[in-house]
Scaffold this active site. Structure first.
Site, mmCIF file in Angstrom:
data_model
loop_
_atom_site.group_PDB
_atom_site.id
_atom_site.type_symbol
_atom_site.label_atom_id
_atom_site.label_comp_id
_atom_site.label_asym_id
_atom_site.label_seq_id
_atom_site.Cartn_x
_atom_site.Cartn_y
_atom_site.Cartn_z
ATOM 1 N NE ARG A 1 2.109 -8.844 10.100
ATOM 2 C CZ ARG A 1 2.234 -7.826 9.239
ATOM 3 N NH1 ARG A 1 3.412 -7.274 9.008
ATOM 4 N NH2 ARG A 1 1.176 -7.346 8.617
ATOM 5 C CD GLU B 1 -2.710 1.254 2.495
ATOM 6 O OE1 GLU B 1 -2.347 0.640 3.520
ATOM 7 O OE2 GLU B 1 -3.725 1.972 2.449
ATOM 8 C CE LYS C 1 2.235 -0.202 5.963
ATOM 9 N NZ LYS C 1 1.036 -0.245 5.100
#
Length: 544
Positions: free
Chosen positions: A256, A31, A266
RNA sequence: UGGGCUAUGGCCAAGUGGUUAAGGCAUCGGACUUUGACUCCGUGAUCCCAAGUUCAAAUCUUGGUAGCCCAGCCA
């Protein structure tokens, strides 16, 4: 390093073998709302390497379905990071490229009676959704007629409604134990300019609806994502099936990758930058790819690290030492080994003539002769590290300089310390030493053994330098504690010293081993008058 | 009894019924060394627990236990 065996590779092998697919197509779908970090590197490397092994291809697709958060400035940064890692996407695409088709497919769903326009506001929708242990209840708008839904959806598209006034929902099952299937919103109204499509649209598809469609259109065979999407897979498959997509992609999830003492969310990285706790996203302490690059990490070190950690469905936390080992292994052989004194202590060689400089040929690396040689200077005035001198030799293990003790200045001569000069406060400010001309390096002198070998730089020729040393930004990884409390006050330490003259023309990101000190990279801010080096990592040490 | 996922040495991770249970990182020894570096050698596992199937189980079955994820009109 080769990609090791892992469960996704095995699945691909089988799919190819039994003809389920004829070619492997993967995609990396960031994104465009943040800088990439080393966790993303795992996804990038996994997608590209897997496709490469099977002669398949990988697209870069920006997942830009939410204009509230996204920005084209990130698009370029992300492209650059991927290029830096050495990968070239088969195609560079945008989810927004498919807004037309995505809209049409939503209409298809409405026509099949599988989607409806809902007037519930956010709060009401939450109430109707139920909880983890209780079923939800149907929206009162669930049974609108197909024609009414069609009309309303068109009006949504045409901007007849405000943000949040209506949504398009998939009609699935409000009693599903999987929350994702309780009539998920698939389109919402957002009156904001999109970085790619401008003001053409005021309705945008949700990830769960857009992603499978994008994958299918692009012919993606194996859609890899992180493990928390596991319970979205059933919805992914539902969308592909109900939209009658001709190509059927499949989603596979992997865990992850976390690193000790490193926080990668983020939100957290953004907070560090916006609170000026770091300089920018490319601060050498940041786990962003741009930060690691500035720190001096090489693409191969990142790749080898990621490949070395393997891949599974577990969220893993790997020791940061593994990353360091990876960069050491990459740099050890290929980089010049030169002298830098970070904490200078002045040494005067009292029996060496004044105003005389001697130039000695020294190889950059005895392990890699192809690197060649340079000349190092030796003279009456030199600098050694403060830590390489102790007035009294403390024990037999001390392999450095002390009063009355003789050591070798690497590549030059043995020196013996005869006298210590102290200031009024008792600090050692200078050492008076004598050298022995017959001990010159390379002369074959073996009559005495020095008490160790230390490095030095000649004082009048060396270049003034700044050395940036880093520690982890966070003292612990306890995400429950406040970030500012966890901040390491010593994460950036600046030292002032000297490097040998050979480095006077160093360029940005040139990497070196500073002998006995560690691996360093020349910073972007380095100037001829004042060189600046970032320490990538220390040398390993068994010194206790 | 809401659903889903996971469990192999300190940290990762191969392993798909028969292996002395790979490998990397870390640790601890040792050799070598004009970097206390590099390199080289050595060093650790009844595979979450229990019961079962089988000549044979980390691998299959059942039952436990623990951890993670899910109630955005984020991705």
């Amino acid at each position: 390093m080769e990609l090791e065996s892992n469960f996704i590779k095995t699945i691909m092998e089988e799919d190819l073998k039994n003809g389920k697919v004829s070619e492997i197509v993967t995609r990396f779908p960031p994104e465009p709302n943040a800088y990439l970090h080393i966790g993303h590197a795992r996804a990038i490397i996994t997608n590209f390497e897997l496709a490469k092994i099977f002669n398949g291809k990988t697209n870069l697709r920006f997942d830009d379905t939410n204009p509230v958060k996204e920005d084209s400035s990130f698009v370029e940064a992300i492209k650059e990071d991927i290029k830096w890692l050495g990968y070239e996407p088969a195609q560079v695409l945008f989810g927004s490229d498919y807004f037309g088709q995505t809209y049409d497919l939503a209409v298809t769903l409405i026509n099949k009676g599988l989607a409806y326009v809902c007037d519930l506001n956010q709060e009401e929708m939450r109430e109707y959704r139920g909880t983890l242990t209780e079923a939800g209840k149907n929206s009162p708008y669930r049974n609108r007629s197909i024609s009414e839904n069609l009309q309303l959806f068109k009006e949504m598209r045409d901007g007849k409604f405000e943000d949040g006034e209506k949504t398009l929902r998939a009609k699935i099952d409000m009693a599903s134990p999987n929350m994702n299937m309780r009539d998920p919103v698939i389109y919402r109204i957002i009156h904001i300019e999109h970085h790619n499509t401008g003001n053409k649209w005021c309705i945008y598809p949700m990830y769960d609806f857009a992603h499978p469609i994008q994958d299918s259109i692009e012919g993606v065979t194996h859609s890899l994502c992180s493990i928390e999407y596991d319970d979205h897979r059933i919805l992914y498959d539902w969308v592909v099936e109900k939209c009658d997509m001709p190509h059927i992609p499949h989603q596979y999830e992997f865990g992850r990758l976390n690193i000790t003492n490193t926080i990668m969310s983020k939100r957290y990285l953004k907070q560090l930058v916006e609170s000026n706790l770091v300089k920018w996203y490319d601060d050498p302490r940041m786990p962003t790819l741009t930060g690691l690059r500035r720190r001096g990490y090489t693409r191969d070190s990142i790749k080898n690290f990621v490949l070395g950690t393997g891949l599974s469905r577990i969220n893993s936390t790997v020791s940061s030492e593994m990353l360091e080992t990876s960069i050491r292994n990459d740099l050890n052989y290929q980089v010049k080994r030169v002298n830098a004194v970070l904490n200078p202590l002045k040494v005067t060689i009292t029996n060496y003539p004044e105003n005389e400089i001697e130039w000695i040929d020294v190889e950059y690396s005895k392990d890699n002769e192809a690197l060649g040689t340079r000349k190092i200077a030796f003279g009456r005035n030199v600098y050694i590290e403060k830590e390489d001198f102790l007035e009294l030799k403390p024990n037999k293990k001390w392999k450095r300089l002390s009063l009355g003790i003789e050591v070798r200045l690497m590549h030059a001569y043995f020196i013996k310390c005869n006298e210590i000069v102290k200031d009024s406060e008792g600090n050692i400010v200078e050492l008076l030493c004598t050298y022995d001309p017959i001990t010159k390096s390379g002369s074959g002198f073996i009559d005495r053994k020095p008490n160790g070998n230390i490095h030095f730089v000649e004082a009048t020729t060396s270049r003034k330098s700044v050395f940036n040393h880093f520690e982890p930004l966070m003292l612990d990884s306890d995400s429950k504690r406040d970030m500012v409390e966890r901040l390491n006050p010593n994460s950036w330490k600046t030292l002032n010293g000297f490097v040998e003259i050979d480095l006077k023309d160093t360029y940005s990101l040139e990497r070196f081993q500073f002998i006995r000190n560690g691996y360093y990279a020349t910073d972007y801010d380095s100037k001829k008058e004042l060189l600046v080096f970032n320490r990538i990592c220390e040398l390993r040490s068994s010194f206790k």
